[in-house]
Every structure is written in C-alpha cells, then in structure tokens.
Design a protein around this motif. Structure first.
Motif, PDB file in Angstrom:
ATOM      1  N   UNK A 193       0.812  -1.214   0.000  1.00  0.00           N
ATOM      2  CA  UNK A 193       0.000   0.000   0.000  1.00  0.00           C
ATOM      3  C   UNK A 193       0.844   1.261   0.000  1.00  0.00           C
ATOM      4  N   UNK A 194       1.890   1.275   0.806  1.00  0.00           N
ATOM      5  CA  UNK A 194       2.740   2.455   0.915  1.00  0.00           C
ATOM      6  C   UNK A 194       3.561   2.668  -0.355  1.00  0.00           C
ATOM      7  N   UNK A 195       4.107   1.578  -0.907  1.00  0.00           N
ATOM      8  CA  UNK A 195       4.933   1.689  -2.114  1.00  0.00           C
ATOM      9  C   UNK A 195       4.102   2.080  -3.333  1.00  0.00           C
ATOM     10  N   UNK A 196       2.851   1.636  -3.347  1.00  0.00           N
ATOM     11  CA  UNK A 196       1.988   1.802  -4.509  1.00  0.00           C
ATOM     12  C   UNK A 196       1.354   3.179  -4.607  1.00  0.00           C
ATOM     13  N   UNK A 197       1.000   3.776  -3.472  1.00  0.00           N
ATOM     14  CA  UNK A 197      -0.006   4.835  -3.491  1.00  0.00           C
ATOM     15  C   UNK A 197       0.521   6.242  -3.234  1.00  0.00           C
ATOM     16  N   UNK A 198      -0.260   7.215  -3.704  1.00  0.00           N
ATOM     17  CA  UNK A 198      -0.085   8.617  -3.351  1.00  0.00           C
ATOM     18  C   UNK A 198      -0.898   8.943  -2.100  1.00  0.00           C
ATOM     19  N   UNK A 199      -1.952   8.137  -1.888  1.00  0.00           N
ATOM     20  CA  UNK A 199      -2.852   8.389  -0.776  1.00  0.00           C
ATOM     21  C   UNK A 199      -3.382   7.055  -0.262  1.00  0.00           C
ATOM     22  N   UNK A 200      -3.627   6.993   1.024  1.00  0.00           N
ATOM     23  CA  UNK A 200      -4.148   5.771   1.620  1.00  0.00           C
ATOM     24  C   UNK A 200      -5.493   6.076   2.294  1.00  0.00           C
ATOM     25  N   UNK A 201      -6.439   5.149   2.127  1.00  0.00           N
ATOM     26  CA  UNK A 201      -7.730   5.207   2.806  1.00  0.00           C
ATOM     27  C   UNK A 201      -7.798   4.029   3.768  1.00  0.00           C
ATOM     28  N   UNK A 202      -8.377   4.241   4.930  1.00  0.00           N
ATOM     29  CA  UNK A 202      -8.581   3.151   5.881  1.00  0.00           C
ATOM     30  C   UNK A 202     -10.072   3.027   6.167  1.00  0.00           C
ATOM     31  N   UNK A 203     -10.601   1.829   5.929  1.00  0.00           N
ATOM     32  CA  UNK A 203     -11.992   1.529   6.248  1.00  0.00           C
ATOM     33  C   UNK A 203     -12.052   0.697   7.517  1.00  0.00           C
ATOM     34  N   UNK A 204     -13.093   0.907   8.290  1.00  0.00           N
ATOM     35  CA  UNK A 204     -13.329   0.074   9.463  1.00  0.00           C
ATOM     36  C   UNK A 204     -14.820   0.034   9.749  1.00  0.00           C
ATOM     37  N   UNK A 205     -15.356  -1.180   9.856  1.00  0.00           N
ATOM     38  CA  UNK A 205     -16.775  -1.390  10.153  1.00  0.00           C
ATOM     39  C   UNK A 205     -17.678  -0.602   9.205  1.00  0.00           C
ATOM     40  N   UNK A 206     -17.287  -0.576   7.925  1.00  0.00           N
ATOM     41  CA  UNK A 206     -18.108   0.056   6.899  1.00  0.00           C
ATOM     42  C   UNK A 206     -17.971   1.555   6.788  1.00  0.00           C
ATOM     43  N   UNK A 207     -17.098   2.155   7.596  1.00  0.00           N
ATOM     44  CA  UNK A 207     -16.914   3.597   7.544  1.00  0.00           C
ATOM     45  C   UNK A 207     -15.508   3.974   7.120  1.00  0.00           C
TER      46      UNK A 207
END
Length: 235
Positions: A193-207
């Motif tokens: 995820x870190x090597x691939x992306x310009x930005x990271x999103x984190x989902x938890x329990x549908x949010x």
C-alpha cells in the motif's frame, strides 16, 4: 475522475458500508486498507459499477455511473477475487472475446503483446481451466488492461502470484502510472500500500476512518495509524 457521495450498502439487516464520501483525482494512486469485513471489496465493486449501492451516487468523469453504466464501463479495468475468465476458452480466446466486446482495433497484435508481457505467450492456446491460480491471475491482469483503461481497480492483485508474477505485475502497474492511469487498490499489505499509493484510505466497520497522503508516512507510522483508527494491532 471519481467521486462517491453518501455510499451505503445494506444486505438484509446488516450495513456493509455507511455513508462513504470520497474523491479521487485523475492519475492518482490510492490504496484502501482495513481489517476483514471492513467493506473494502464491496466499496470497490460499487465504484466499478459491478454492484449497486443501497443509497448514494458514484460519479465517473462527472457522469452518474448508474444512469449510464455502459458508457463508463469502457473506461474501467478491474482485477477482482473472481478472474472473470471463461474456463472453456483458451487464454487468447478470452482476450479476443473481451477485445471484440470493447470494439478494439488491431486486436490480434494487442492480444499477443499482452500475453507476452504477462508471461503467457507459450500457453496462449491452452484452456484456462488448466491454468494454475497464478496463471489465471496474470491473464486476468491482461484482460483488465487490454483496452488501456484510464481507471484501474485492483482487489488484492498479488494474491496467488509467484515472484515472477509479482515482478510482472509491478512492472505493468509502473507502466500504468507512467501513462497517468488512475489506480485504486485494495490490499492487506502495508508495504504494498505504501509503495503503490499517493494516498491511503482506511476503512473500518463500513466507515471511512482515515484518508491521507503517503509521502510523509513510514511503514511504522502507517501501522500505528492503522491500529489507532481500527483498534486492530499489527505485528
């Protein structure tokens, strides 16, 4: 390029996604992280117009994706947990079929080029039913990028690949980035995820519990952030 407003997905009494809002710019590379059951794959399917949300709107290039899905799907490539391949067709026949569906020109040349790039040229005339999981994943990648889509969705794309396959996939992802392709990848790997992306999103329990640029993040920092936002400890 892509905007989602108020995305909700309910299956019976269970809420899988609850009010997701996000905007992804053209040419941006985004990684989606989250524990099992967070709704990552469901969100990806909705953004790729494979699943209708219970509520909310997805816009692709300013168009409501569910008012004109046929128009927007020609701009999308997808690698999912399902290969979307036909077992009784050969590797070449699968790509030719999808290429004809997409109305591509110079199809024979494009198919041969891609089969070579994913290391399947020598197996081009074998039925997919005889392929290993890794070979099917390579062919699924070729299918996804056959039409040079400006938007590419990747759901755990490295699953089932050997080291050679991982190298091929990284190379093709690099080529897509160079072309300015918008890339959205679901992954459980902090390193990927870190090597691939310009930005990271984190989902938890549908949010959606976090969104931020990765240029200032380290692996340790990302792990700590993930633990803070999800309550899930990582080793």
């Amino acid at each position: 390029m892509l905007k989602a407003k108020g995305i909700v997905k309910q299956v019976g009494p269970k809420t899988i996604l609850q009010g997701i809002n996000l905007e992804i710019r053209a040419g941006e590379c985004v990684a989606i992280l989250g524990p099992n059951g967070a709704g990552k794959s469901t969100l990806l399917k909705i953004l790729a117009t494979l699943m209708k949300p219970s509520a909310g709107i997805v816009y692709l290039d300013g168009k409501d994706a569910w008012k004109s899905p046929e128009q927007v799907r020609g701009n999308i490539g997808l690698i999912s947990h399902q290969s979307l391949l036909y077992d009784n067709l050969t590797a070449r026949e699968n790509l030719l079929f999808y290429g004809k569906m997409l109305g591509l020109n110079d199809l024979d040349q494009r198919v041969s080029q891609l089969l070579k790039e994913v290391g399947l040229l020598l197996s081009a005339n074998e039925q997919v039913r005889n392929f290993s999981r890794g070979m099917q994943q390579r062919l699924a990648l070729a299918r996804a990028i056959l039409h040079n889509p400006p938007l590419l969705f990747l759901d755990e794309p490295f699953t089932g690949l050997d080291q050679q396959g991982i190298g091929l996939l990284n190379n093709l992802i690099g080529q897509a980035k160079t072309k300015g392709t918008t890339l959205i990848m679901v992954t459980h790997s902090f390193e990927e995820g870190l090597a691939f992306s310009d930005r990271v999103l984190v989902l938890n329990k549908g949010g959606l519990v976090y969104t931020g640029e990765t240029k200032e993040l380290t692996i340790t920092g990302l792990r700590d952030l993930y633990c803070e936002k999800t309550g899930v400890k990582t080793s």
